[in-house]
Motif scaffolding. Sequence first.
Motif, PDB file in Angstrom:
ATOM      1  N   MET A   1       0.804  -1.246   0.043  1.00 18.05           N
ATOM      2  CA  MET A   1      -0.010   0.076   0.214  1.00 18.05           C
ATOM      3  C   MET A   1       0.723   1.319   0.098  1.00 18.05           C
ATOM      4  SD  MET A   1      -2.885   1.176   3.070  1.00 18.05           S
ATOM      5  CE  MET A   1      -1.382   1.435   4.225  1.00 18.05           C
ATOM      6  N   THR A 371     -15.123   3.452   4.121  1.00 17.93           N
ATOM      7  CA  THR A 371     -14.793   3.997   5.693  1.00 17.93           C
ATOM      8  C   THR A 371     -15.955   4.626   6.146  1.00 17.93           C
ATOM      9  OG1 THR A 371     -13.879   5.661   4.387  1.00 17.93           O
ATOM     10  CG2 THR A 371     -12.195   4.207   4.923  1.00 17.93           C
ATOM     11  N   GLU A 435      -4.652   7.283   4.127  1.00 21.45           N
ATOM     12  CA  GLU A 435      -4.675   5.760   3.801  1.00 21.45           C
ATOM     13  C   GLU A 435      -4.446   4.839   5.039  1.00 21.45           C
ATOM     14  OE1 GLU A 435      -5.617   4.433   1.214  1.00 21.45           O
ATOM     15  OE2 GLU A 435      -5.960   6.379   0.178  1.00 21.45           O
ATOM     16  N   GLU A 439      -7.235   2.349   6.315  1.00 19.71           N
ATOM     17  CA  GLU A 439      -7.067   0.967   6.714  1.00 19.71           C
ATOM     18  C   GLU A 439      -7.551   0.692   8.085  1.00 19.71           C
ATOM     19  OE1 GLU A 439      -6.125  -3.025   5.617  1.00 19.71           O
ATOM     20  OE2 GLU A 439      -6.325  -0.982   4.464  1.00 19.71           O
ATOM     21  N   ARG A 442     -11.183   0.492   8.346  1.00 16.42           N
ATOM     22  CA  ARG A 442     -11.864  -0.790   7.803  1.00 16.42           C
ATOM     23  C   ARG A 442     -11.690  -2.133   8.702  1.00 16.42           C
ATOM     24  NH1 ARG A 442     -10.430   1.749   2.565  1.00 16.42           N
ATOM     25  NH2 ARG A 442      -8.292   1.064   2.861  1.00 16.42           N
ATOM     26  N   ASN A 443     -10.638  -1.942   9.414  1.00 14.08           N
ATOM     27  CA  ASN A 443     -10.196  -2.978  10.374  1.00 14.08           C
ATOM     28  C   ASN A 443     -11.244  -2.815  11.430  1.00 14.08           C
ATOM     29  OD1 ASN A 443      -8.136  -4.043   8.830  1.00 14.08           O
ATOM     30  ND2 ASN A 443      -6.606  -3.051   9.814  1.00 14.08           N
ATOM     31  N   ALA A 457      -3.316  -1.983  11.428  1.00 13.99           N
ATOM     32  CA  ALA A 457      -3.314  -1.325  10.047  1.00 13.99           C
ATOM     33  C   ALA A 457      -1.726  -1.352   9.439  1.00 13.99           C
ATOM     34  CB  ALA A 457      -3.825   0.043  10.005  1.00 13.99           C
TER      35      ALA A 457
END
Length: 457
Positions: A1, A371, A435, A439, A442-443, A457
């Motif tokens: 990423m 998100t 970013e 992440e 989302r986790n 992340a």
Amino acid sequence: MSVIQAVRPHPFRHSRYVVAAALGGVVALLVALASIANALFSGHAVLVFACGVPALALAIAGTVIGIRGLGARGQVGRSERIWAAALLLAGFILWVFVAESSWLLEQGPVTVVIASAIACLPTTSFGLFVLRRLDRNEKEPWRLMLVAVVWGAVIATTLAAWGNTLWDLFISYGLPPGPASNQSTGFSAGIVEELSKGLAVVLLYLIMRGEFDDVVDGIIYGAAVGMGFNYCESILYMSRIYVELQQMGQPGAAGVAAQWFFRQVLDLFTGHATYTAMVGAGLGIARQMPRMHQRVLAILAGFLSAMAAHMVFDAWIASAPGGLLFVVIREVVGGGAFTAVVLLILAMGTRNESRALEEHLRLEASENRGTVLPQEVELLISPSRRFWERYEVLFHRGIGGWRRLTHLRNAQLDLAMERWHRARHEIDQPLEAEELLRERVRNLRAAYLTGARPARA
């Protein structure tokens, strides 16, 4: 990423840590000298070298490890956090044993000091609770709030006590009783105490910039430092008035109760909390200024405003007549005027913050990154709706579900705040990019839906 780079990457982006370390070293030296001098004058020289020097070494080691552990992501790692906390706690206990105990307990019997400390805990805790309620959009971490309180209660009071002593020795000593002496007292309190307290907010601004977003955060952190200072100062004055009344053959309990009422009820928000909030407001404005000279001017304006307000109030009460009714009016009206100004700035900052968060939450939702969902935007911009959502989750899914949801919502707000900073060109660390936060969101969403521990992340 790939990581989004900073809008304005700077080769010296970590220089603020160097400045913070230098300020911390100066403060540690001043505290050490004050503690040693106090212990020597009190006849506790053996304790100084048996406990005071190790206390200073532990404090410095804990600070160095904590700053070093900030790491690439701007947050203290787990192992560094444990070590730093353990070292600082050990140093704090030794230091209090040597310096604070001899300085504070000499003001009165141990039982009076302990009773005063216990009596001031509920009101100070209530004040901190109200502060976090005032921070409606993105509440500050409790750990940083407590750091601010401890600084105000311990380090700022020590620096202020010895600074005021030196002021009296070199400036006020030769002044006759009257207006000149009263004005000197006001100048001493305003300059020495606001510098002592304001250093804590400056260090938070330098080290934890990721948590120091704008004028709202500055006011909250500044007020927390002020409440910590007010807590320790209240104990000192409550103990001192007890001794003075006892020496005059009068019951000391009434004087202790009066001091508690004035300092922990009337002055809880309108005294030191207000003055140091002015310092924080200046730092919060500086956080969003694009140029260095603008930041310096904003910080100076915050300090000067706090000093001026403190000087005016202290000089006024030193020369004003007594009487219970007049004292109450004096405390509420005199201090309340400055508090009203701070609340106005807080309201304006909160409104600006709310609009920015709403704008960037909607932008994030429109990009379909997983998100922020479109249906979540209205909930996230409403503190009351977020509160009732957490309440329902606590009732149906227990404390675990409540914690996971709280972490998710906080991370979404952090992401919107990060976007706001980047849009204003206020980010100077590439690793604070969106970013990484996306992440994390989302986790946390996956952990909330499945009930599992969130992945790193």
